[in-house]
Design a protein around this motif. Sequence first.
Motif, PDB file in Angstrom:
ATOM      1  N   PRO A  18       0.255  -7.405  11.622  1.00  0.00           N
ATOM      2  CA  PRO A  18       1.055  -6.257  12.068  1.00  0.00           C
ATOM      3  C   PRO A  18       1.735  -5.600  10.875  1.00  0.00           C
ATOM      4  N   LEU A  19       1.549  -4.301  10.721  1.00  0.00           N
ATOM      5  CA  LEU A  19       2.071  -3.566   9.581  1.00  0.00           C
ATOM      6  C   LEU A  19       2.955  -2.415  10.049  1.00  0.00           C
ATOM      7  N   THR A  20       3.885  -2.031   9.194  1.00  0.00           N
ATOM      8  CA  THR A  20       4.756  -0.911   9.506  1.00  0.00           C
ATOM      9  C   THR A  20       4.704   0.105   8.374  1.00  0.00           C
ATOM     10  N   ILE A  21       5.381   1.229   8.560  1.00  0.00           N
ATOM     11  CA  ILE A  21       5.508   2.266   7.537  1.00  0.00           C
ATOM     12  C   ILE A  21       6.987   2.428   7.223  1.00  0.00           C
ATOM     13  N   ALA A  22       7.333   2.357   5.933  1.00  0.00           N
ATOM     14  CA  ALA A  22       8.745   2.425   5.549  1.00  0.00           C
ATOM     15  C   ALA A  22       8.868   3.051   4.166  1.00  0.00           C
ATOM     16  N   GLY A  23      10.062   3.542   3.866  1.00  0.00           N
ATOM     17  CA  GLY A  23      10.327   4.148   2.559  1.00  0.00           C
ATOM     18  C   GLY A  23      11.492   5.106   2.645  1.00  0.00           C
ATOM     19  N   PHE A  45       0.850  -1.193   0.000  1.00  0.00           N
ATOM     20  CA  PHE A  45       0.000   0.000   0.000  1.00  0.00           C
ATOM     21  C   PHE A  45       0.884   1.240   0.000  1.00  0.00           C
ATOM     22  N   LYS A  46       0.742   2.057  -1.023  1.00  0.00           N
ATOM     23  CA  LYS A  46       1.506   3.312  -1.089  1.00  0.00           C
ATOM     24  C   LYS A  46       0.717   4.399  -0.376  1.00  0.00           C
ATOM     25  N   LYS A  76       8.162   2.072  13.667  1.00  0.00           N
ATOM     26  CA  LYS A  76       8.198   0.854  14.467  1.00  0.00           C
ATOM     27  C   LYS A  76       7.322  -0.246  13.862  1.00  0.00           C
ATOM     28  N   ASP A  77       7.732  -1.491  14.108  1.00  0.00           N
ATOM     29  CA  ASP A  77       6.888  -2.616  13.718  1.00  0.00           C
ATOM     30  C   ASP A  77       5.528  -2.477  14.394  1.00  0.00           C
ATOM     31  N   ASN A  78       4.514  -2.955  13.723  1.00  0.00           N
ATOM     32  CA  ASN A  78       3.164  -3.001  14.312  1.00  0.00           C
ATOM     33  C   ASN A  78       2.592  -1.609  14.570  1.00  0.00           C
ATOM     34  N   ILE A  79       2.998  -0.627  13.766  1.00  0.00           N
ATOM     35  CA  ILE A  79       2.486   0.725  14.006  1.00  0.00           C
ATOM     36  C   ILE A  79       1.060   0.877  13.502  1.00  0.00           C
ATOM     37  N   CYS A  80       0.631  -0.025  12.628  1.00  0.00           N
ATOM     38  CA  CYS A  80      -0.738   0.054  12.126  1.00  0.00           C
ATOM     39  C   CYS A  80      -1.228  -1.339  11.742  1.00  0.00           C
ATOM     40  N   MET A  81      -2.504  -1.438  11.418  1.00  0.00           N
ATOM     41  CA  MET A  81      -3.104  -2.697  11.015  1.00  0.00           C
ATOM     42  C   MET A  81      -4.367  -2.387  10.218  1.00  0.00           C
ATOM     43  N   ILE A  82      -4.892  -3.385   9.512  1.00  0.00           N
ATOM     44  CA  ILE A  82      -6.150  -3.243   8.789  1.00  0.00           C
ATOM     45  C   ILE A  82      -7.127  -4.245   9.394  1.00  0.00           C
ATOM     46  N   PRO A  83      -8.022  -3.804  10.272  1.00  0.00           N
ATOM     47  CA  PRO A  83      -8.905  -4.755  10.958  1.00  0.00           C
ATOM     48  C   PRO A  83     -10.016  -5.275  10.050  1.00  0.00           C
ATOM     49  N   ASN A  84     -10.273  -6.552  10.145  1.00  0.00           N
ATOM     50  CA  ASN A  84     -11.374  -7.168   9.419  1.00  0.00           C
ATOM     51  C   ASN A  84     -12.710  -6.814  10.068  1.00  0.00           C
ATOM     52  N   ALA A 114       9.183  15.820   0.990  1.00  0.00           N
ATOM     53  CA  ALA A 114       8.439  14.815   0.242  1.00  0.00           C
ATOM     54  C   ALA A 114       8.874  13.437   0.727  1.00  0.00           C
ATOM     55  N   ALA A 115       8.083  12.436   0.362  1.00  0.00           N
ATOM     56  CA  ALA A 115       8.401  11.081   0.808  1.00  0.00           C
ATOM     57  C   ALA A 115       7.776  10.066  -0.132  1.00  0.00           C
ATOM     58  N   ASP A 116       8.445   8.921  -0.274  1.00  0.00           N
ATOM     59  CA  ASP A 116       7.875   7.729  -0.904  1.00  0.00           C
ATOM     60  C   ASP A 116       7.705   6.714   0.207  1.00  0.00           C
ATOM     61  N   LEU A 117       6.478   6.533   0.664  1.00  0.00           N
ATOM     62  CA  LEU A 117       6.214   5.706   1.832  1.00  0.00           C
ATOM     63  C   LEU A 117       5.230   4.597   1.492  1.00  0.00           C
ATOM     64  N   PHE A 118       5.420   3.461   2.154  1.00  0.00           N
ATOM     65  CA  PHE A 118       4.554   2.310   1.944  1.00  0.00           C
ATOM     66  C   PHE A 118       4.154   1.721   3.297  1.00  0.00           C
ATOM     67  N   VAL A 119       2.939   1.204   3.358  1.00  0.00           N
ATOM     68  CA  VAL A 119       2.540   0.345   4.467  1.00  0.00           C
ATOM     69  C   VAL A 119       2.965  -1.067   4.099  1.00  0.00           C
ATOM     70  N   GLU A 120       3.804  -1.669   4.938  1.00  0.00           N
ATOM     71  CA  GLU A 120       4.419  -2.960   4.633  1.00  0.00           C
ATOM     72  C   GLU A 120       4.150  -3.967   5.745  1.00  0.00           C
ATOM     73  N   ASN A 121       4.166  -5.233   5.385  1.00  0.00           N
ATOM     74  CA  ASN A 121       4.033  -6.311   6.361  1.00  0.00           C
ATOM     75  C   ASN A 121       5.316  -6.390   7.187  1.00  0.00           C
ATOM     76  N   SER A 122       5.183  -6.274   8.494  1.00  0.00           N
ATOM     77  CA  SER A 122       6.372  -6.316   9.352  1.00  0.00           C
ATOM     78  C   SER A 122       6.623  -7.695   9.961  1.00  0.00           C
ATOM     79  N   GLU A 123       5.822  -8.700   9.583  1.00  0.00           N
ATOM     80  CA  GLU A 123       6.080 -10.057  10.069  1.00  0.00           C
ATOM     81  C   GLU A 123       7.405 -10.572   9.505  1.00  0.00           C
ATOM     82  N   LYS A 124       8.114 -11.319  10.306  1.00  0.00           N
ATOM     83  CA  LYS A 124       9.425 -11.829   9.905  1.00  0.00           C
ATOM     84  C   LYS A 124       9.286 -13.138   9.128  1.00  0.00           C
TER      85      LYS A 124
END
Length: 432
Positions: free
Chosen positions: A121-126, A87-88, A144-152, A212-222
């Motif tokens: 658990p999702l993080t923000i990176a870029g 997710f961008k 940080k890891d787990n900074i956000c999530m998408i709840p069902n 400016a930034a290029d940021l993505f919501v990414e899966n932080s699971e290992k």
Amino acid sequence: MSTIKELMAFLDNSLTSYHAINQMREEFAAEDFLQLSESRIWEIETGKSYFVIRNDSSMIAFRIPACDKSEIKGFHIYAAHSDSPAFKIKENPEMNQAEVYVGINTEKYGGMILSTWMDRPLTIAGRVCVENNGKICSYLVTLKDNICMIPNLAIHMNRDMNNGVALNPQKDMIPLLMMEEEGEDSKTIKAMLAEELSRQTGEKYDAQDILAADLFVENSEKAVLAGAKEEFIMSARYDDLACVYAGMKAMIETESDAYINVLAVFDNEEVGSLTRQGADSSFLRDTLDNIADGLGISSTVLRTLKAESFLISADNAHACHPNQSQKADPVNKPYLNKGIVLKYHGSQKYATDAYSAAYVKNLCNKNHIPLQIYTNRSDIAGGSTLGNIAMAQVSIAAADIGLPQLAMHSAYETAGREDIEYLISFAKAYFA
């Protein structure tokens, strides 16, 4: 550290294409590869190794053989891509939701299996760009890891959920960042980025410093090993960073006597490659021209070198699915842990033809590397990759290969533990 553990660490740390390329930069620099700049005239020597980065997210590394330049036969190019679906984050991303929540306004990057991103658990990176002493500078960032999530949605609120749900990216897939506190200003993502940048650099940055930034919501699971015998690997971004890792490993550990070995890792394959750092850009062509110029090779000789060159496009392939085997071709069914995959497509979405297939098969036979074949079912449209796109820019013989995997474009993909060793062996034989 074993190869599989090294791969898992590479996958975990490569949250975005920017992070993957930065890891590669560090690996190559540690092995005495010299970094070049596209804004400078190159001075290169036989027997030396180099790399160049474009827009922080694509890299081309190469080794010049230790022979006279008149004895160089051509280029052996191994290409892969650094990006994966995610997710961008849009500009001004904070969204008030249901009066008390703060969500993140995002859009899809690439062909995602949306449901797999929920309840993880999702993080923000870029990367972020700031001005320093009159110059625009970019920095990697990871919150940080787990900074956000998408709840069902609870099944009690949609009893038909297991009959199939059409998910709307603008409505159903908004990541939840935090709660809004009454009487307090919610911290913005830019403010969080400024804090992280200050921590990294030791300099003081505020939200307004982030231009400016290029940021993505990414899966932080290992990444993990899975299965009763740990015969599987499960990871985010396995497609296509596993192929990137294999190419990097082979490039570092292998030298050729007569061919210039080239590792080309492009960004933006998942969205069509139509960027200045994608496979459809001039990046590969420019780099080959710069190599020739740096070695004092004429354009006429360069054309003859290209005619004797080869390109391997390494991007993962669909393994036969344990629960949906009817989706595979009736005959050509790759499986996990059974070897690398040679990919064909009648409409040339893959670059493999009879000549390039014979080249790959011969290399595998001579080096005892197991090889499988992939073709689509004739009534199911398949995906595309970067091989024929890059070949249009630099027209040389090419074949598409990859690692077999399940759940391609899931937030968390599954593959075979043994296959990475087969691909590394293949890449080393190719570069030797």
